[in-house]
Design a protein around this motif. Structure first.
Motif, PDB file in Angstrom:
ATOM      1  N   LEU A  21     -17.331  21.184 -13.869  1.00 29.16           N
ATOM      2  CA  LEU A  21     -16.329  22.193 -13.540  1.00 29.16           C
ATOM      3  C   LEU A  21     -14.983  21.913 -14.183  1.00 29.16           C
ATOM      4  N   ARG A  22     -14.319  23.012 -14.530  1.00 29.32           N
ATOM      5  CA  ARG A  22     -12.912  22.970 -14.929  1.00 29.32           C
ATOM      6  C   ARG A  22     -12.287  24.262 -14.420  1.00 29.32           C
ATOM      7  N   VAL A  23     -10.983  24.338 -14.497  1.00 30.15           N
ATOM      8  CA  VAL A  23     -10.285  25.530 -14.032  1.00 30.15           C
ATOM      9  C   VAL A  23      -9.648  26.220 -15.225  1.00 30.15           C
ATOM     10  N   GLN A  24      -9.825  27.524 -15.280  1.00 27.62           N
ATOM     11  CA  GLN A  24      -9.176  28.347 -16.295  1.00 27.62           C
ATOM     12  C   GLN A  24      -8.496  29.489 -15.559  1.00 27.62           C
ATOM     13  N   GLY A  25      -7.176  29.495 -15.574  1.00 25.77           N
ATOM     14  CA  GLY A  25      -6.450  30.496 -14.792  1.00 25.77           C
ATOM     15  C   GLY A  25      -6.716  30.282 -13.317  1.00 25.77           C
ATOM     16  N   ARG A  26      -7.349  31.256 -12.687  1.00 27.20           N
ATOM     17  CA  ARG A  26      -7.662  31.166 -11.257  1.00 27.20           C
ATOM     18  C   ARG A  26      -9.151  31.089 -10.998  1.00 27.20           C
ATOM     19  N   GLN A  27      -9.930  30.682 -12.026  1.00 30.83           N
ATOM     20  CA  GLN A  27     -11.375  30.644 -11.878  1.00 30.83           C
ATOM     21  C   GLN A  27     -11.935  29.276 -12.228  1.00 30.83           C
ATOM     22  N   PHE A  28     -13.058  28.950 -11.591  1.00 34.24           N
ATOM     23  CA  PHE A  28     -13.839  27.793 -12.009  1.00 34.24           C
ATOM     24  C   PHE A  28     -14.671  28.213 -13.217  1.00 34.24           C
ATOM     25  N   ILE A  29     -14.774  27.323 -14.186  1.00 32.28           N
ATOM     26  CA  ILE A  29     -15.594  27.536 -15.370  1.00 32.28           C
ATOM     27  C   ILE A  29     -16.563  26.365 -15.449  1.00 32.28           C
ATOM     28  N   ASP A  30     -17.837  26.676 -15.738  1.00 29.74           N
ATOM     29  CA  ASP A  30     -18.823  25.593 -15.843  1.00 29.74           C
ATOM     30  C   ASP A  30     -18.853  25.036 -17.267  1.00 29.74           C
ATOM     31  N   GLY A  31     -19.689  24.032 -17.484  1.00 31.17           N
ATOM     32  CA  GLY A  31     -19.761  23.358 -18.772  1.00 31.17           C
ATOM     33  C   GLY A  31     -20.180  24.257 -19.916  1.00 31.17           C
ATOM     34  N   ALA A  32     -20.862  25.373 -19.629  1.00 29.27           N
ATOM     35  CA  ALA A  32     -21.290  26.310 -20.661  1.00 29.27           C
ATOM     36  C   ALA A  32     -20.231  27.381 -20.931  1.00 29.27           C
ATOM     37  N   GLY A  33     -19.094  27.294 -20.199  1.00 27.42           N
ATOM     38  CA  GLY A  33     -18.022  28.265 -20.397  1.00 27.42           C
ATOM     39  C   GLY A  33     -18.154  29.532 -19.571  1.00 27.42           C
ATOM     40  N   HIS A  34     -19.097  29.545 -18.633  1.00 24.69           N
ATOM     41  CA  HIS A  34     -19.292  30.706 -17.767  1.00 24.69           C
ATOM     42  C   HIS A  34     -18.499  30.554 -16.472  1.00 24.69           C
ATOM     43  N   VAL A  35     -18.137  31.686 -15.885  1.00 31.64           N
ATOM     44  CA  VAL A  35     -17.471  31.668 -14.582  1.00 31.64           C
ATOM     45  C   VAL A  35     -18.449  31.090 -13.559  1.00 31.64           C
ATOM     46  N   TYR A  36     -17.970  30.121 -12.802  1.00 31.43           N
ATOM     47  CA  TYR A  36     -18.763  29.509 -11.736  1.00 31.43           C
ATOM     48  C   TYR A  36     -18.267  30.075 -10.414  1.00 31.43           C
ATOM     49  N   ILE A  37     -19.172  30.630  -9.642  1.00 33.96           N
ATOM     50  CA  ILE A  37     -18.804  31.201  -8.346  1.00 33.96           C
ATOM     51  C   ILE A  37     -19.262  30.239  -7.257  1.00 33.96           C
ATOM     52  N   PRO A  38     -18.303  29.623  -6.557  1.00 29.78           N
ATOM     53  CA  PRO A  38     -18.685  28.687  -5.495  1.00 29.78           C
ATOM     54  C   PRO A  38     -19.261  29.420  -4.292  1.00 29.78           C
ATOM     55  N   ARG A  39     -20.432  28.984  -3.883  1.00 29.67           N
ATOM     56  CA  ARG A  39     -21.057  29.427  -2.633  1.00 29.67           C
ATOM     57  C   ARG A  39     -21.280  28.148  -1.832  1.00 29.67           C
ATOM     58  N   TRP A  40     -20.191  27.701  -1.220  1.00 26.90           N
ATOM     59  CA  TRP A  40     -20.189  26.400  -0.577  1.00 26.90           C
ATOM     60  C   TRP A  40     -20.237  26.547   0.931  1.00 26.90           C
TER      61      TRP A  40
END
Length: 178
Positions: A21-40
């Protein structure tokens, strides 16, 4: 013998990996560069539980469709969890979550009004989570809550995050304010 043959097939024996995970703006981004949506799911007091109880909860979380879990890793008076126990239990818990491909939000500072060294605890937690995939470090829970030390301010936490956590490449947040 059948189990051995099935598990030896390519792709079937690979354990899931937590997202990078990394943060871009206000979103999590995964290692492939896709938006990651947390369902925690919240498993706040899991560090006060036995490893077997933790495994049961984590297995349930995966089966139910969650992709991460939130855990308290500091003092939690009502759960009889101490900062020392949190630090000793966290590495195994993170390993168990990673083995299931789960992200973990580690919340570090609760009940700081008890007088433990919050900065040293933040440092110790940062040392544990550094280099692990899928970990988000929330420095404090409910800043301004009566159980938190009066000097635990958003400004202080931001400084600790920039000084202690950011250099380790860990995704972090100061936590929710009052």
């Amino acid at each position: 013998l059948t189990l051995l043959l099935v598990s030896a097939r390519p792709g079937l024996s690979q354990a899931p990996r937590p997202p990078e995970l990394r943060v871009q703006g206000r979103q999590f981004i995964d290692g492939a560069g896709h938006v990651y949506i947390p369902r925690w799911v919240s498993g706040l007091t899991l560090l006060s539980r036995t490893p077997s109880q933790q495994k049961t909860f984590l297995d349930w979380a995966v089966k139910t469709g969650f992709n991460g879990v939130r855990v308290f890793a500091g003092a939690v008076t009502w759960a009889k969890l101490t900062p020392e126990h949190s630090l000793s239990a966290l590495p195994l818990f993170l390993d168990q979550a990673a083995a299931r491909g789960l992200a973990v939000e580690v919340t570090g500072l609760m009940d700081t009004g008890l007088g433990y060294d919050a900065r040293a605890h933040t440092q110790a937690l940062a040392n544990i989570v550094a280099g692990r995939r899928g970990v988000v470090f929330e420095l404090a829970n409910e800043i301004g809550h009566p159980t938190q030390a009066k000097d635990l301010t958003p400004e202080r936490l931001r400084a600790w995050g920039q000084e202690i956590v950011a250099p380790r490449g860990v995704v972090w947040a100061i936590g929710a304010g009052d």
